[in-house]
Design a protein around this motif. Structure first.
Motif, mmCIF file in Angstrom:
data_model
loop_
_atom_site.group_PDB
_atom_site.id
_atom_site.type_symbol
_atom_site.label_atom_id
_atom_site.label_comp_id
_atom_site.label_asym_id
_atom_site.label_seq_id
_atom_site.Cartn_x
_atom_site.Cartn_y
_atom_site.Cartn_z
ATOM 1 N N SER A 1 51.316 86.664 51.089
ATOM 2 C CA SER A 1 51.532 85.833 52.271
ATOM 3 C C SER A 1 52.516 86.482 53.226
ATOM 4 C CB SER A 1 52.049 84.452 51.865
ATOM 5 O OG SER A 1 53.331 84.571 51.275
ATOM 6 N N GLN A 2 52.522 85.987 54.472
ATOM 7 C CA GLN A 2 53.417 86.503 55.505
ATOM 8 C C GLN A 2 54.872 86.235 55.147
ATOM 9 O OE1 GLN A 2 52.610 84.849 59.339
ATOM 10 N NE2 GLN A 2 54.378 85.776 60.306
ATOM 11 N N LYS A 3 55.150 85.050 54.642
ATOM 12 C CA LYS A 3 56.523 84.697 54.262
ATOM 13 C C LYS A 3 56.699 84.938 52.765
ATOM 14 C CE LYS A 3 57.283 81.215 57.839
ATOM 15 N NZ LYS A 3 56.033 81.371 58.561
ATOM 16 N N PHE A 4 57.853 85.445 52.409
ATOM 17 C CA PHE A 4 58.153 85.751 51.007
ATOM 18 C C PHE A 4 58.035 84.474 50.183
ATOM 19 C CE2 PHE A 4 61.327 86.683 47.588
ATOM 20 C CZ PHE A 4 60.596 87.682 46.975
ATOM 21 N N ALA A 5 57.044 84.436 49.271
ATOM 22 C CA ALA A 5 56.728 83.199 48.562
ATOM 23 C C ALA A 5 57.055 83.276 47.073
ATOM 24 C CB ALA A 5 55.245 82.873 48.753
ATOM 25 N N LEU A 6 57.879 84.236 46.675
ATOM 26 C CA LEU A 6 58.249 84.362 45.283
ATOM 27 C C LEU A 6 59.548 83.596 45.027
ATOM 28 C CD1 LEU A 6 57.352 88.132 44.923
ATOM 29 C CD2 LEU A 6 55.947 86.159 44.366
ATOM 30 N N TYR A 7 60.064 83.686 43.815
ATOM 31 C CA TYR A 7 61.226 82.891 43.426
ATOM 32 C C TYR A 7 62.492 83.732 43.563
ATOM 33 C CZ TYR A 7 57.811 79.536 41.853
ATOM 34 O OH TYR A 7 56.784 78.631 41.828
ATOM 35 N N GLY A 8 63.303 83.393 44.554
ATOM 36 C CA GLY A 8 64.456 84.206 44.907
ATOM 37 C C GLY A 8 65.528 84.261 43.843
ATOM 38 N N ASN A 9 65.619 83.240 42.976
ATOM 39 C CA ASN A 9 66.664 83.229 41.949
ATOM 40 C C ASN A 9 66.245 83.959 40.676
ATOM 41 O OD1 ASN A 9 64.729 81.218 41.462
ATOM 42 N ND2 ASN A 9 66.161 79.996 40.255
ATOM 43 N N LEU A 10 64.981 84.419 40.609
ATOM 44 C CA LEU A 10 64.497 85.171 39.454
ATOM 45 C C LEU A 10 64.575 86.667 39.729
ATOM 46 C CD1 LEU A 10 61.278 83.197 38.410
ATOM 47 C CD2 LEU A 10 63.623 82.879 37.617
ATOM 48 N N THR A 11 64.644 87.454 38.661
ATOM 49 C CA THR A 11 64.609 88.905 38.826
ATOM 50 C C THR A 11 63.190 89.357 39.153
ATOM 51 O OG1 THR A 11 64.089 89.364 36.507
ATOM 52 C CG2 THR A 11 66.432 89.154 37.106
ATOM 53 N N VAL A 12 63.076 90.625 39.502
ATOM 54 C CA VAL A 12 61.753 91.207 39.776
ATOM 55 C C VAL A 12 60.838 91.032 38.568
ATOM 56 C CG1 VAL A 12 60.545 93.406 40.095
ATOM 57 C CG2 VAL A 12 62.525 92.848 41.531
ATOM 58 N N ARG A 13 61.328 91.395 37.378
ATOM 59 C CA ARG A 13 60.494 91.278 36.180
ATOM 60 C C ARG A 13 60.123 89.830 35.891
ATOM 61 N NH1 ARG A 13 58.900 94.323 32.014
ATOM 62 N NH2 ARG A 13 60.212 96.096 32.601
ATOM 63 N N GLU A 14 61.068 88.915 36.045
ATOM 64 C CA GLU A 14 60.779 87.499 35.781
ATOM 65 C C GLU A 14 59.716 86.960 36.730
ATOM 66 O OE1 GLU A 14 65.160 86.199 34.001
ATOM 67 O OE2 GLU A 14 64.741 86.043 36.151
ATOM 68 N N ASN A 15 59.767 87.374 38.013
ATOM 69 C CA ASN A 15 58.721 86.963 38.949
ATOM 70 C C ASN A 15 57.360 87.484 38.503
ATOM 71 O OD1 ASN A 15 59.110 85.407 41.570
ATOM 72 N ND2 ASN A 15 60.981 86.645 41.549
ATOM 73 N N LEU A 16 57.301 88.742 38.115
ATOM 74 C CA LEU A 16 56.024 89.324 37.707
ATOM 75 C C LEU A 16 55.518 88.684 36.416
ATOM 76 C CD1 LEU A 16 56.659 93.098 38.556
ATOM 77 C CD2 LEU A 16 55.314 91.432 39.860
ATOM 78 N N GLU A 17 56.416 88.341 35.499
ATOM 79 C CA GLU A 17 56.000 87.647 34.284
ATOM 80 C C GLU A 17 55.407 86.282 34.613
ATOM 81 O OE1 GLU A 17 59.638 87.596 32.094
ATOM 82 O OE2 GLU A 17 59.262 89.533 31.102
ATOM 83 N N PHE A 18 56.034 85.584 35.543
ATOM 84 C CA PHE A 18 55.528 84.259 35.926
ATOM 85 C C PHE A 18 54.145 84.362 36.559
ATOM 86 C CE2 PHE A 18 54.868 81.052 39.212
ATOM 87 C CZ PHE A 18 54.962 79.889 38.470
ATOM 88 N N PHE A 19 54.005 85.259 37.545
ATOM 89 C CA PHE A 19 52.724 85.356 38.245
ATOM 90 C C PHE A 19 51.641 85.974 37.363
ATOM 91 C CE2 PHE A 19 55.358 84.447 41.866
ATOM 92 C CZ PHE A 19 54.516 83.676 42.659
ATOM 93 N N GLY A 20 52.031 86.896 36.472
ATOM 94 C CA GLY A 20 51.061 87.437 35.525
ATOM 95 C C GLY A 20 50.519 86.356 34.615
ATOM 96 N N GLY A 21 51.417 85.480 34.140
ATOM 97 C CA GLY A 21 50.974 84.359 33.310
ATOM 98 C C GLY A 21 50.059 83.409 34.065
ATOM 99 N N ALA A 22 50.373 83.185 35.365
ATOM 100 C CA ALA A 22 49.522 82.316 36.179
ATOM 101 C C ALA A 22 48.125 82.903 36.356
ATOM 102 C CB ALA A 22 50.176 82.090 37.544
#
Length: 598
Positions: free
Chosen positions: A426-447
């Motif tokens: 998306s145009q606007k950053f839509a990830l979770y700012g309080n999570l680390t890079v790896r934690e974001n990727l783990e979340f979205f990978g699981g999704a």
């Protein structure tokens, strides 16, 4: 230069912030500069250069840690309110009240700034005339297009006549027409009122309009001077190479940009590739690299000098081991032959697509196909309907009528099935700012349904591919790195189709080059890319582009086709072609029909 001639005088200015991981971040480091009155001055630099921090210190919103700073002959650290009473500052995210009308927003900001009632009518009229918004005074700000919101933000900033105007990237996220209009307004203020203007920008053509340019990097001042004086550093090193028949310009650009020892920069432009050679590049090696592409010398541009400065800093940092190498392209799937791609059935089929919101038609009977491995660009002014089209293609918004097929699935009947095969940034950053890079990727990978070893492998490969720090907190990453992370999350499940909604909005040219190098590699591997962008130079990376306005399809074809439709040559500037096509079609819509009553 005497104080009377200077609007800003800074000496050894420093500003640091605490780092979440300990230590400090040096946002501005030992900067000294003098900015003249009555001129248009540009601050340019990559993400994290310190431009916004410097702007906020000039506006009296941040206090320097050390050094001296005078604005309009006032010590801003001692008397910030005195400075604020005499300047106007438009930050990147200017706060309009979306439920209020254009007029009500102007009234509110006039109240906040204490503008006397007896001068408001004349000031409002000047601002509305200058921004061409008189006919929209009763419209809620939330119903304005992105470009119109920026113009209203500028009008609200200027309800009180300032002595100095500070603009922090005012044209981010707006289309070329709106960008042109904004700069007409700014130039008019400089010419007619003698206003001093300091602007930070990611567009080098905008910086080229300014009397003085200051180039920043990691909080330091790298270079300063007139655009003409800065361009001289690239003299004799700039060329245009025409790729052989059948080769997309982006493939030649990818080959050149990967050859760092020979090439400083390369970018598709006008169906060819504009590049900068290294001063000490070996002629024989350069000839081998170019193969059957035909180079011709070209006049150097300000962006050439800017890229040379950034590449030099990048090289120095690598030697010292203090910088990351930039977005990588290793680890991408095996390249697919273009003949195989072009001979396959389309992966996106759009026929007579319509989307209405009540009585308003946002998209009107649009039709096109997109092939496997194609980079397809959706372009248009703010409010043109391209975002609505984009959201329908992603399965995020149902069509009112028409046929829409993505990855062999009819989106009107099986949207969830199609979404499993697509990625979205998306145009606007839509990830979770309080999570680390790896934690974001783990979340979205699981999704996306990835689990166990498969998820860990994909995360490790993606972190390496996009050169990300897995332990970094996502919310404090610079804009370019946030976009890398968003891109990494979008391709984690190896989608067939990747949708990119203005993926490079607000990031600097260096980050844009790296971003598009990765997009090119994905397309070469067979991934289909659909992208929206307001950077017309990025349309040159596309195999085909579609231009929309008022919900209608105005142009569809290769970049060369579109430039020809605009009435220019195949090698003409895409920015000019875009403006010409949109204005030609708008003129037709407003032209009285033959036989109409006079």
């Amino acid at each position: 230069m005497s104080g009377l001639d200077a609007t800003v005088a800074a000496r050894q200015l420093r500003k640091t912030f605490p780092s979440p991981t300990g230590g400090v971040i040096r946002a501005v480091s030992d900067i000294s500069l003098t900015i003249r009155r009555g001129e248009l001055t540009a601050l340019v630099g990559p993400d994290g250069a310190g431009k916004t921090t410097l702007m906020r210190m000039l506006a009296g919103l941040l206090t320097p840690d050390s050094g001296s700073l005078h604005v309009l002959d006032v010590d801003v650290t001692r008397s910030p309110q005195t400075v604020q009473d005499r300047i106007s500052y438009m930050p990147q995210r200017f706060g309009l009240y979306e439920d209020l009308s254009v007029q009500e927003n102007l009234d509110l900001y006039a109240d906040l700034h204490g503008v006397p009632r007896n001068v408001r009518r004349e000031r409002f009229k000047r601002m509305l005339d200058m921004t061409d918004m008189t006919r929209f005074i009763d419209r809620p700000a939330g119903k304005l297009s992105g470009g119109m919101k920026q113009k209203l933000g500028l009008a609200c900033t200027l309800v009180r006549p300032p002595e100095l105007l500070l603009l922090d990237e005012p044209s981010v996220g707006v289309d070329p027409l709106s960008r042109r209009d904004l700069w007409k307004i700014v130039q008019q203020l400089v010419d007619d009122e003698g206003l001093s203007v300091i602007v930070s920008t990611a567009y080098m053509d905008e910086a080229g309009r300014c009397a003085q340019v200051y180039v920043m990097h990691e909080g330091r001042l790298l270079a300063q001077g007139t655009p003409a004086s800065l361009r001289k550093d690239a003299s004799g090193l700039t060329y245009t190479a025409t790729p052989p028949e059948g080769m997309p310009a982006r493939d030649l650009q990818a080959r050149l940009i990967d050859a760092g020892a020979l090439i400083i920069d390369a970018v598709p432009r006008g169906g060819a590739v504009s590049f900068i050679r290294q001063p000490d590049a070996d002629e024989a090696h350069l000839s081998t690299l170019l193969q059957d592409a035909h180079p011709e010398p070209r006049e150097e541009a300000l962006e050439d000098a800017f890229m040379m400065l950034l590449r030099s800093q990048q090289t120095s940092a690598r030697r010292q081991g203090t910088a990351r190498a930039g977005m990588q392209v290793h680890g991408t799937p095996k390249q697919v032959a273009r003949d195989d791609i072009q001979g396959a059935a389309p992966v996106i089929v759009v026929r007579d697509l319509v989307r209405k919101f009540g009585d308003f038609t946002a998209v009107a009977r649009t039709s096109f196909d997109v092939a496997r491995g194609e980079i397809f660009g959706l372009l248009g002014p703010n409010g043109a309907g391209k975002t609505t089209t984009f959201r329908m293609l992603c399965g995020l918004l149902p069509a009112t009528s028409g046929h829409l097929e993505v990855a062999g699935v009819d989106l009107r009947t099986a949207r969830a099935q199609a979404r499993a095969r697509i990625g979205y940034v998306s145009q606007k950053f839509a990830l979770y700012g309080n999570l680390t890079v790896r934690e974001n990727l783990e979340f979205f990978g699981g999704a996306y349904g990835l689990r166990g070893d498969a998820l860990r492998r994909r995360i490790d490969d993606t972190i390496a591919q996009f050169d990300l720090d897995p332990a970094a907190t996502s919310g404090i990453l610079p804009g370019g790195y946030k976009q890398r992370l968003a891109m990494a999350a979008g391709v984690l499940h190896e989608p067939d189709i990747l949708f990119l909604d203005e993926p490079t909005s607000g990031i600097d040219p260096l980050a844009r080059r790296a971003f598009w190098r990765t997009i090119t590699a994905l397309a070469q591997s067979g991934v289909t890319i659909v992208v929206t962008t307001h950077f017309m130079e990025e349309a040159e990376y596309c195999d085909r582009i579609a231009i929309q306005d008022a919900g209608e399809l105005l142009a569809l074809g290769t970049p060369q086709d579109v430039r020809a439709q605009a009435g220019g040559s195949a090698g003409a500037d895409m920015n000019s072609a875009f403006i010409a096509i949109v204005e030609q079609e708008r003129a037709k819509r407003h032209r009285p029909s033959v036989g109409a009553a006079s």
